[in-house]
Design a protein around this motif. Structure first.
Motif, PDB file in Angstrom:
ATOM      1  N   ARG A  56       0.828  -1.212   0.000  1.00 22.50           N
ATOM      2  CA  ARG A  56       0.000   0.000   0.000  1.00 22.50           C
ATOM      3  C   ARG A  56       0.858   1.257   0.000  1.00 22.50           C
ATOM      4  NH1 ARG A  56      -3.279  -3.135   3.501  1.00 22.50           N
ATOM      5  NH2 ARG A  56      -2.404  -2.160   5.369  1.00 22.50           N
ATOM      6  N   ILE A  57       1.945   1.229   0.779  1.00 25.61           N
ATOM      7  CA  ILE A  57       2.815   2.405   0.826  1.00 25.61           C
ATOM      8  C   ILE A  57       3.509   2.624  -0.511  1.00 25.61           C
ATOM      9  CG2 ILE A  57       4.900   3.356   1.880  1.00 25.61           C
ATOM     10  CD1 ILE A  57       2.421   3.590   3.602  1.00 25.61           C
ATOM     11  N   ARG A  58       3.947   1.528  -1.146  1.00 29.26           N
ATOM     12  CA  ARG A  58       4.574   1.672  -2.467  1.00 29.26           C
ATOM     13  C   ARG A  58       3.587   2.309  -3.447  1.00 29.26           C
ATOM     14  NH1 ARG A  58       7.356  -3.029  -0.802  1.00 29.26           N
ATOM     15  NH2 ARG A  58       5.584  -4.370  -1.309  1.00 29.26           N
ATOM     16  N   GLY A  59       2.333   1.857  -3.388  1.00 31.77           N
ATOM     17  CA  GLY A  59       1.315   2.443  -4.261  1.00 31.77           C
ATOM     18  C   GLY A  59       1.076   3.908  -3.959  1.00 31.77           C
ATOM     19  N   ALA A  60       1.045   4.256  -2.668  1.00 29.75           N
ATOM     20  CA  ALA A  60       0.812   5.644  -2.282  1.00 29.75           C
ATOM     21  C   ALA A  60       1.949   6.542  -2.747  1.00 29.75           C
ATOM     22  CB  ALA A  60       0.649   5.739  -0.763  1.00 29.75           C
ATOM     23  N   VAL A  61       3.189   6.048  -2.616  1.00 30.41           N
ATOM     24  CA  VAL A  61       4.343   6.833  -3.079  1.00 30.41           C
ATOM     25  C   VAL A  61       4.249   7.074  -4.577  1.00 30.41           C
ATOM     26  CG1 VAL A  61       6.845   6.792  -3.413  1.00 30.41           C
ATOM     27  CG2 VAL A  61       5.862   6.063  -1.231  1.00 30.41           C
ATOM     28  N   GLU A  62       3.914   6.038  -5.306  1.00 26.83           N
ATOM     29  CA  GLU A  62       3.830   6.164  -6.761  1.00 26.83           C
ATOM     30  C   GLU A  62       2.726   7.143  -7.162  1.00 26.83           C
ATOM     31  OE1 GLU A  62       3.420   3.214 -10.673  1.00 26.83           O
ATOM     32  OE2 GLU A  62       3.673   2.358  -8.649  1.00 26.83           O
ATOM     33  N   VAL A  63       1.575   7.058  -6.491  1.00 23.36           N
ATOM     34  CA  VAL A  63       0.471   7.970  -6.808  1.00 23.36           C
ATOM     35  C   VAL A  63       0.835   9.412  -6.465  1.00 23.36           C
ATOM     36  CG1 VAL A  63      -1.873   8.617  -6.140  1.00 23.36           C
ATOM     37  CG2 VAL A  63      -1.333   6.224  -6.622  1.00 23.36           C
ATOM     38  N   ALA A  64       1.478   9.623  -5.293  1.00 23.00           N
ATOM     39  CA  ALA A  64       1.839  10.975  -4.875  1.00 23.00           C
ATOM     40  C   ALA A  64       2.813  11.612  -5.855  1.00 23.00           C
ATOM     41  CB  ALA A  64       2.432  10.949  -3.472  1.00 23.00           C
ATOM     42  N   LEU A  65       3.834  10.850  -6.252  1.00 20.13           N
ATOM     43  CA  LEU A  65       4.821  11.406  -7.188  1.00 20.13           C
ATOM     44  C   LEU A  65       4.216  11.590  -8.579  1.00 20.13           C
ATOM     45  CD1 LEU A  65       8.019   9.441  -6.119  1.00 20.13           C
ATOM     46  CD2 LEU A  65       7.330  11.756  -5.490  1.00 20.13           C
ATOM     47  N   GLY A  66       3.335  10.671  -8.941  1.00 20.46           N
ATOM     48  CA  GLY A  66       2.657  10.838 -10.226  1.00 20.46           C
ATOM     49  C   GLY A  66       1.797  12.087 -10.245  1.00 20.46           C
ATOM     50  N   GLY A  67       1.125  12.355  -9.118  1.00 23.43           N
ATOM     51  CA  GLY A  67       0.325  13.575  -9.016  1.00 23.43           C
ATOM     52  C   GLY A  67       1.186  14.820  -9.136  1.00 23.43           C
ATOM     53  N   PHE A  68       2.361  14.776  -8.527  1.00 22.74           N
ATOM     54  CA  PHE A  68       3.267  15.914  -8.631  1.00 22.74           C
ATOM     55  C   PHE A  68       3.683  16.144 -10.085  1.00 22.74           C
ATOM     56  CE2 PHE A  68       7.715  17.170  -9.105  1.00 22.74           C
ATOM     57  CZ  PHE A  68       7.656  18.460  -8.600  1.00 22.74           C
ATOM     58  N   LEU A  69       4.025  15.074 -10.788  1.00 19.34           N
ATOM     59  CA  LEU A  69       4.440  15.220 -12.187  1.00 19.34           C
ATOM     60  C   LEU A  69       3.310  15.793 -13.033  1.00 19.34           C
ATOM     61  CD1 LEU A  69       6.475  11.924 -12.744  1.00 19.34           C
ATOM     62  CD2 LEU A  69       7.362  14.254 -12.541  1.00 19.34           C
ATOM     63  N   SER A  70       2.086  15.385 -12.735  1.00 16.52           N
ATOM     64  CA  SER A  70       0.950  15.931 -13.484  1.00 16.52           C
ATOM     65  C   SER A  70       0.829  17.438 -13.264  1.00 16.52           C
ATOM     66  CB  SER A  70      -0.348  15.231 -13.054  1.00 16.52           C
ATOM     67  OG  SER A  70      -0.296  13.862 -13.394  1.00 16.52           O
ATOM     68  N   LEU A  71       0.988  17.862 -12.007  1.00 15.34           N
ATOM     69  CA  LEU A  71       0.930  19.295 -11.717  1.00 15.34           C
ATOM     70  C   LEU A  71       2.091  20.040 -12.371  1.00 15.34           C
ATOM     71  CD1 LEU A  71      -0.020  19.174  -7.923  1.00 15.34           C
ATOM     72  CD2 LEU A  71      -1.504  19.861  -9.817  1.00 15.34           C
ATOM     73  N   ALA A  72       3.292  19.449 -12.289  1.00 19.78           N
ATOM     74  CA  ALA A  72       4.487  20.128 -12.791  1.00 19.78           C
ATOM     75  C   ALA A  72       4.487  20.252 -14.303  1.00 19.78           C
ATOM     76  CB  ALA A  72       5.738  19.376 -12.333  1.00 19.78           C
ATOM     77  N   SER A  73       3.757  19.387 -15.008  1.00 17.21           N
ATOM     78  CA  SER A  73       3.743  19.442 -16.472  1.00 17.21           C
ATOM     79  C   SER A  73       2.426  20.009 -17.019  1.00 17.21           C
ATOM     80  CB  SER A  73       3.971  18.033 -17.043  1.00 17.21           C
ATOM     81  OG  SER A  73       2.987  17.128 -16.566  1.00 17.21           O
ATOM     82  N   SER A  74       1.536  20.455 -16.082  1.00 14.91           N
ATOM     83  CA  SER A  74       0.243  20.983 -16.512  1.00 14.91           C
ATOM     84  C   SER A  74       0.396  22.401 -17.076  1.00 14.91           C
ATOM     85  CB  SER A  74      -0.737  20.992 -15.334  1.00 14.91           C
ATOM     86  OG  SER A  74      -1.927  21.671 -15.689  1.00 14.91           O
ATOM     87  N   ARG A  75      -0.404  22.710 -18.074  1.00 17.65           N
ATOM     88  CA  ARG A  75      -0.384  24.049 -18.666  1.00 17.65           C
ATOM     89  C   ARG A  75      -1.582  24.886 -18.198  1.00 17.65           C
ATOM     90  NH1 ARG A  75       3.358  24.428 -22.592  1.00 17.65           N
ATOM     91  NH2 ARG A  75       4.271  22.472 -23.329  1.00 17.65           N
ATOM     92  N   HIS A  76      -2.177  24.468 -17.041  1.00 21.00           N
ATOM     93  CA  HIS A  76      -3.371  25.178 -16.559  1.00 21.00           C
ATOM     94  C   HIS A  76      -3.070  26.083 -15.371  1.00 21.00           C
ATOM     95  CE1 HIS A  76      -5.863  22.898 -19.256  1.00 21.00           C
ATOM     96  NE2 HIS A  76      -5.393  21.755 -18.765  1.00 21.00           N
ATOM     97  N   GLY A  77      -1.793  26.420 -15.155  1.00 22.10           N
ATOM     98  CA  GLY A  77      -1.436  27.380 -14.116  1.00 22.10           C
ATOM     99  C   GLY A  77      -1.432  26.820 -12.707  1.00 22.10           C
ATOM    100  N   THR A  78      -1.464  25.523 -12.559  1.00 15.89           N
ATOM    101  CA  THR A  78      -1.437  24.925 -11.220  1.00 15.89           C
ATOM    102  C   THR A  78      -0.031  24.996 -10.630  1.00 15.89           C
ATOM    103  OG1 THR A  78      -1.086  22.770 -12.241  1.00 15.89           O
ATOM    104  CG2 THR A  78      -3.348  23.352 -11.672  1.00 15.89           C
ATOM    105  N   ASP A  79       0.016  25.068  -9.329  1.00 19.43           N
ATOM    106  CA  ASP A  79       1.303  25.165  -8.624  1.00 19.43           C
ATOM    107  C   ASP A  79       1.711  23.768  -8.164  1.00 19.43           C
ATOM    108  OD1 ASP A  79       3.480  25.619  -7.043  1.00 19.43           O
ATOM    109  OD2 ASP A  79       2.581  27.266  -5.899  1.00 19.43           O
ATOM    110  N   PRO A  80       2.803  23.202  -8.700  1.00 26.73           N
ATOM    111  CA  PRO A  80       3.204  21.840  -8.318  1.00 26.73           C
ATOM    112  C   PRO A  80       3.653  21.730  -6.877  1.00 26.73           C
ATOM    113  CG  PRO A  80       4.869  22.852  -9.721  1.00 26.73           C
ATOM    114  CD  PRO A  80       3.671  23.771  -9.735  1.00 26.73           C
ATOM    115  N   ARG A  81       3.888  22.867  -6.207  1.00 26.68           N
ATOM    116  CA  ARG A  81       4.253  22.799  -4.796  1.00 26.68           C
ATOM    117  C   ARG A  81       3.037  22.558  -3.907  1.00 26.68           C
ATOM    118  NH1 ARG A  81       7.533  28.365  -4.787  1.00 26.68           N
ATOM    119  NH2 ARG A  81       5.701  28.840  -6.042  1.00 26.68           N
TER     120      ARG A  81
END
Length: 393
Positions: A56-81
């Motif tokens: 479960r923790i491995r899955g949570a880590v993967e989802v959290a980092l994946g969410g960050f990458l989505s924010l960091a590469s989004s062109r909709h003005g979202t703040d990846p922090r």
């Protein structure tokens, strides 16, 4: 209630899509390395992360980092922090669960620090392979750590809120159990077992008493099992906090001992958990004598000083043949005889230890033999002298 994601200023970074894709492909391996590093470096997670919890923790880590990458590469003005509300809520619930599992915030934050370090190392490698330039890579690093800091803050908030409710009641029960375990004989086994049931505490095979300065309790809790008991004011302890650490016997003891010297703590022997008072009493005696962090390295001194009055009487009795001599002479002969016994009569070694000439040792031992006569050949006399002179008066 989980904290709302904090709004921050524009980070000024848009991660190229091909870079984000390159990093995303490696996230399963990153999650595996994060969990492995936490298990290796934070002992209280060793058992917790084995089995379904680890998956479960491995899955949570993967989802959290994946969410960050989505924010960091989004062109909709979202703040990846700024993690999304579901991510913050998940981190908050993780903190509450860690409190229910008995793990400290120190252990939780240690896990986050390790996760941030490993995640950044591996994500940075992927970014470099994808051709990210150095300036953008530096900005990327700041965003990664800011994002994980937001998640760790949410987890701490959840941990705090859990302890403020049911956790506080259970903590009082655990403290009462610790006091029962080290109390005098008027506390029955039935009372102790009833306290175990009320506190919902898993019975270990052994407990080891550790007395630690109050300022060092929190750091030490990060390296001991989460079911460790605390007693802030146990009988016989003027200052410091008593920890009763479960199942650190055998080879597991070495890890505990490595954490003690720099913290001014003293550990007793492992004992069957219902008999931990014996471990606690040994720690108290070792501290009173100013001995080191591991009482089991000082057993000879502890045995010889177990009954100070008996030792003083034995010393007076054993040195009685020298009583007619001057006090200064008695002291010199006693020191020489002590080393003669401990070094098995090796004159040169005795002389080196006393910083005198070997002939001086020969002369002094002549005086000793004149005083004791043939009794120095009696094993019982030799044993009495060895014990009497084995510890400083």
């Amino acid at each position: 209630m989980p904290p709302r994601p904090r709004r921050t200023t524009d980070p000024g970074l848009l991660l190229p899509g091909q870079v984000a894709a390159e990093i995303r492909e490696g996230l399963p391996a990153v999650a595996e390395e994060v969990v492995a590093a936490i298990i290796d470096e934070v002992p209280s997670y060793t058992d917790a992360f084995n089995g379904p919890m680890g998956a479960r923790i491995r899955g949570a880590v993967e989802v959290a980092l994946g969410g960050f990458l989505s924010l960091a590469s989004s062109r909709h003005g979202t703040d990846p922090r700024t993690p999304t509300a579901p991510a913050v809520d998940g981190a908050y619930q993780l903190g509450r669960g860690e409190a229910r599992g008995g793990r400290s915030t120190e252990a939780l934050l240690s896990a986050y620090r390790i996760g941030a370090r490993v995640s950044w190392q591996r994500m940075a490698q992927g970014a470099v392979r994808a051709g990210l330039d150095a300036e953008t890579l530096a900005s990327f690093a700041a965003l990664v750590f800011a994002y994980i800091d937001e998640l760790s803050a949410a987890s701490v908030a959840g941990h705090t809120d859990e302890l403020a409710t049911t956790g506080r009641v259970r903590q009082r029960r655990l403290e009462r159990l610790a006091h029962h375990l080290v109390a005098r004989s008027d506390v029955t086994e039935e009372t102790v077992r009833a306290a175990v049931d009320r506190a919902d505490w898993p019975e270990p095979r052994t407990l080891t008493a550790v007395v630690v300065p109050e300022s060092q309790v929190r750091p030490l809790l990060a390296v001991v099992p989460p079911t460790t008991l605390q007693a802030a004011d146990p009988p016989g302890l003027d200052e410091g906090v008593l920890l009763l650490v479960p199942d650190v016997h055998g080879r597991a003891r070495a890890r505990l001992l490595r954490a003690l010297p720099e913290r001014g703590a003293v550990a007793g022997p492992a004992r069957p958990w219902l008999s931990v008072r014996a471990s606690y009493e040994r720690v108290l005696r070792a501290r009173a004598l100013g001995l080191g962090h591991d009482t089991e390295q000082h057993l000879t001194r502890l045995v010889l000083t177990a009954d100070p009055e008996a030792l003083a009487d034995l010393r007076a009795q054993a040195l009685a043949p020298l009583a007619a001599l001057r006090p200064g002479t008695i002291d010199k002969l006693a020191d020489t005889l002590r080393l003669w016994l401990l070094l098995q009569g090796r004159r040169d070694d005795v002389a080196a230890a006393l910083f005198v000439h070997p002939q001086t040792v020969r002369y002094r031992m002549g005086q000793v033999r004149e005083a004791y006569g043939d009794t120095l050949d009696d094993p019982e006399v030799v044993l009495a002298l060895t014990l009497a002179l084995g510890a400083p008066p």
